[in-house]
Each structure stands twice: as C-alpha cells, then as structure tokens.
Design a protein around this motif. Structure first.
Motif, mmCIF file in Angstrom:
data_model
loop_
_atom_site.group_PDB
_atom_site.id
_atom_site.type_symbol
_atom_site.label_atom_id
_atom_site.label_comp_id
_atom_site.label_asym_id
_atom_site.label_seq_id
_atom_site.Cartn_x
_atom_site.Cartn_y
_atom_site.Cartn_z
ATOM 1 N N ILE A 117 0.830 -1.203 0.000
ATOM 2 C CA ILE A 117 0.000 0.000 0.000
ATOM 3 C C ILE A 117 0.865 1.253 0.000
ATOM 4 O O ILE A 117 0.536 2.245 -0.670
ATOM 5 C CB ILE A 117 -0.958 -0.009 1.207
ATOM 6 C CG1 ILE A 117 -1.796 -1.286 1.230
ATOM 7 C CG2 ILE A 117 -1.860 1.227 1.176
ATOM 8 C CD1 ILE A 117 -2.401 -1.686 -0.091
ATOM 9 N N GLU A 134 1.864 2.007 -3.359
ATOM 10 C CA GLU A 134 0.755 2.490 -4.183
ATOM 11 C C GLU A 134 0.448 3.967 -3.955
ATOM 12 O O GLU A 134 0.068 4.675 -4.893
ATOM 13 C CB GLU A 134 -0.498 1.658 -3.896
ATOM 14 C CG GLU A 134 -1.677 1.990 -4.788
ATOM 15 C CD GLU A 134 -2.825 1.010 -4.629
ATOM 16 O OE1 GLU A 134 -3.982 1.426 -4.874
ATOM 17 O OE2 GLU A 134 -2.582 -0.159 -4.276
ATOM 18 N N ILE A 135 0.609 4.453 -2.729
ATOM 19 C CA ILE A 135 0.194 5.833 -2.436
ATOM 20 C C ILE A 135 1.364 6.792 -2.201
ATOM 21 O O ILE A 135 1.142 7.973 -1.952
ATOM 22 C CB ILE A 135 -0.764 5.891 -1.229
ATOM 23 C CG1 ILE A 135 -0.036 5.517 0.074
ATOM 24 C CG2 ILE A 135 -1.968 5.000 -1.449
ATOM 25 C CD1 ILE A 135 -0.895 5.728 1.314
ATOM 26 N N GLN A 166 -5.115 10.370 2.339
ATOM 27 C CA GLN A 166 -4.246 9.203 2.518
ATOM 28 C C GLN A 166 -4.982 8.066 3.229
ATOM 29 O O GLN A 166 -4.849 6.900 2.852
ATOM 30 C CB GLN A 166 -3.020 9.583 3.341
ATOM 31 C CG GLN A 166 -1.990 10.397 2.602
ATOM 32 C CD GLN A 166 -0.870 10.801 3.541
ATOM 33 O OE1 GLN A 166 -1.085 11.510 4.524
ATOM 34 N NE2 GLN A 166 0.325 10.336 3.254
ATOM 35 N N LEU A 199 -7.545 6.533 0.795
ATOM 36 C CA LEU A 199 -6.867 5.769 -0.252
ATOM 37 C C LEU A 199 -6.249 4.485 0.297
ATOM 38 O O LEU A 199 -6.300 3.441 -0.358
ATOM 39 C CB LEU A 199 -5.780 6.627 -0.903
ATOM 40 C CG LEU A 199 -6.253 7.745 -1.831
ATOM 41 C CD1 LEU A 199 -5.071 8.595 -2.275
ATOM 42 C CD2 LEU A 199 -6.983 7.176 -3.040
ATOM 43 N N SER A 200 -5.653 4.567 1.466
ATOM 44 C CA SER A 200 -5.024 3.371 2.036
ATOM 45 C C SER A 200 -6.069 2.321 2.391
ATOM 46 O O SER A 200 -5.861 1.122 2.161
ATOM 47 C CB SER A 200 -4.195 3.738 3.264
ATOM 48 O OG SER A 200 -4.991 4.279 4.297
ATOM 49 N N GLN A 228 -8.997 1.902 0.930
ATOM 50 C CA GLN A 228 -9.459 1.332 -0.337
ATOM 51 C C GLN A 228 -8.421 0.369 -0.911
ATOM 52 O O GLN A 228 -8.767 -0.709 -1.428
ATOM 53 C CB GLN A 228 -9.746 2.451 -1.336
ATOM 54 C CG GLN A 228 -10.945 3.319 -0.964
ATOM 55 C CD GLN A 228 -11.106 4.506 -1.902
ATOM 56 O OE1 GLN A 228 -10.178 4.865 -2.642
ATOM 57 N NE2 GLN A 228 -12.277 5.118 -1.885
ATOM 58 N N ALA A 229 -7.155 0.746 -0.812
ATOM 59 C CA ALA A 229 -6.086 -0.110 -1.338
ATOM 60 C C ALA A 229 -5.981 -1.414 -0.547
ATOM 61 O O ALA A 229 -5.727 -2.478 -1.127
ATOM 62 C CB ALA A 229 -4.763 0.647 -1.292
ATOM 63 N N ASP A 241 -8.479 -2.943 0.962
ATOM 64 C CA ASP A 241 -9.615 -3.781 0.534
ATOM 65 C C ASP A 241 -9.313 -4.461 -0.796
ATOM 66 O O ASP A 241 -9.608 -5.662 -0.972
ATOM 67 C CB ASP A 241 -10.872 -2.923 0.417
ATOM 68 C CG ASP A 241 -11.409 -2.481 1.776
ATOM 69 O OD1 ASP A 241 -11.037 -3.099 2.787
ATOM 70 O OD2 ASP A 241 -12.196 -1.500 1.824
ATOM 71 N N ARG A 242 -8.727 -3.722 -1.752
ATOM 72 C CA ARG A 242 -8.384 -4.315 -3.044
ATOM 73 C C ARG A 242 -7.341 -5.403 -2.870
ATOM 74 O O ARG A 242 -7.430 -6.472 -3.474
ATOM 75 C CB ARG A 242 -7.865 -3.245 -4.005
ATOM 76 C CG ARG A 242 -8.919 -2.354 -4.616
ATOM 77 C CD ARG A 242 -8.382 -1.609 -5.837
ATOM 78 N NE ARG A 242 -7.175 -0.849 -5.530
ATOM 79 C CZ ARG A 242 -7.185 0.389 -5.015
ATOM 80 N NH1 ARG A 242 -8.352 0.988 -4.766
ATOM 81 N NH2 ARG A 242 -6.064 1.022 -4.778
ATOM 82 N N TYR A 243 -6.336 -5.116 -2.060
ATOM 83 C CA TYR A 243 -5.253 -6.094 -1.846
ATOM 84 C C TYR A 243 -5.828 -7.390 -1.267
ATOM 85 O O TYR A 243 -5.478 -8.474 -1.717
ATOM 86 C CB TYR A 243 -4.209 -5.507 -0.919
ATOM 87 C CG TYR A 243 -3.021 -6.397 -0.682
ATOM 88 C CD1 TYR A 243 -1.900 -6.344 -1.508
ATOM 89 C CD2 TYR A 243 -3.045 -7.354 0.355
ATOM 90 C CE1 TYR A 243 -0.820 -7.193 -1.293
ATOM 91 C CE2 TYR A 243 -1.970 -8.195 0.567
ATOM 92 C CZ TYR A 243 -0.861 -8.118 -0.263
ATOM 93 O OH TYR A 243 0.209 -8.950 -0.065
#
Length: 218
Positions: free
Chosen positions: A164, A167-168, A202, A205-206, A208-209, A211-213
């Motif tokens: 993560i 990603e951010i 942040q 976004l973190s 959401q990231a 959850d995707r991961y």
C-alpha cells in the motif's frame, strides 16, 4: 602546542566562513533564484572576498552543489530524528496523522532549502544541477515510503503495508510538494492546513487499497 591551537583556530574560522557563505547563499537564492545571485553580490553580502568563495567552492556551480548537499543532509536528518520516537499508536489513521504532523514541523524549519530546491527544479537548465535535484527528490520519495510503510504496518502488517505504501507514495509526495508550493504563493493557504486535508485523503486511499489487496490476495 601553540601551533596546534593556531591550526584549530584557522580551521574553526574556515568552517564558520563556509557556513556563513552557504547560509547567505541559501537565503539569497531562495529569494532571487540561482541565476539572480552573482558571486560578487554574495561576497558583498557576506563580507568576504570573491576569491574566498572560489577558494572554498571552486565555482558558483560548486557552491550550489555544496548548498544542496548540506540542505539535503540537514533536512533528511531532521525528518529521521522527528520520526525516531513515535508514540504508541496502533491504527493506520493515527500513525499517518502523527507522521504528517512531523513533516509539517520539519518543512516549516527548512523552507529556504525547499524553496531553492523547487526553483532549481523548475528553472535550471544545468544538467548536474538537475541531476542533483532529482537525487534529492528520490531521497525524499524513499523517506516518505519508509514512513508510510511504518504508519500502515501497525494495523495491517508488513506485507500489506509495503504494497500500500508503494501504491500511495507518489500521491503523497506530489501533494506535499503542491501544498508547500501553494503556501509559498498564497499567504492565506497554510501548509499545515493543506497537509491535514492530505491526511484524510491518505487514510481513504489506504483503506481502499487494503480492501483491493485483500480481495486479490485472499
């Protein structure tokens, strides 16, 4: 013994002169830009001979290189000191907010160096200078990545935190730089307040990231 004392005194005087030249150059160049400050004007402002500046730095480009190196070393050392003793926070949101608060404090005390760095990045056509700016930018990105990874690891663990943070990190770097530049251009835009908005982004976004991961790595 007298000879040793004399050498030490001269060394001390030389170090003070170098610091005075670099301090004055940082202030003048951050206000007027690199091209706007001549060695003659700098020598007049510091109160030393032009030859003394050339003796210490070799050239105006050498002065700039020394200025950037010293500024970067001081800035990143202070960032590391500020982050060295975090409070016992577990959640990612608390850790991100704390880390960004440290960034605000450090940036506020290094505005001259960061202003000069941005001016050089935007206007310099000298390749060594551009490369120097890029090295500082890369070190800044690496620093932000390390502290994002720390902030996320308490709640999500090291593996997810690393993914993560990667990603951010660019989003974070771009917005810190943009917040600083905006606060330089407009006095009514406070850097600290702009960073508070960044923290909220942040966190969203973190989350959401993460959850995707987790959905992609069950």
């Amino acid at each position: 013994m007298a000879g040793r004392a004399k050498v030490n005194w001269r060394t001390s005087q030389g170090e003070r002169t170098v610091d005075e030249i670099l301090d004055t150059a940082s202030r003048m160049m951050s206000e007027q830009g690199y091209d706007g400050v001549s060695v003659a004007a700098l020598s007049n402002e510091v109160g030393v001979n032009v030859s003394s500046i050339y003796w210490h730095f070799g050239s105006k480009a050498g002065l700039l290189a020394a200025l950037m190196e010293r500024g970067a070393v001081r800035y990143f050392a202070e960032i590391d000191r500020a982050m060295a003793a975090p409070p016992p926070l577990a959640s990612a949101s608390e850790r991100i907010a704390w880390a960004m608060a440290q960034v605000v404090d450090v940036v506020s005390s290094h505005r001259e160096f960061l202003r000069l760095l941005m001016l050089l990045g935007l206007h310099s056509r000298d390749q060594p200078t551009i490369e120097g700016v890029q090295r500082v930018w890369a070190e800044g990105r690496a620093s932000v990545y390390r502290h994002l990874r720390w902030a996320l690891s308490g709640e999500y663990g090291q593996e997810i935190a690393a993914a993560i943070a990667d990603e951010i990190v660019d989003f974070t770097v771009v917005h810190i730089n943009g917040a600083f530049l905006s606060s330089e251009i407009r006095a009514d835009l406070e850097f600290a307040r702009l960073v508070e908005a960044l923290v909220n982004s942040q966190i969203i976004l973190s989350e959401q990231a993460v959850d995707r991961y987790r959905s992609q790595n069950p």
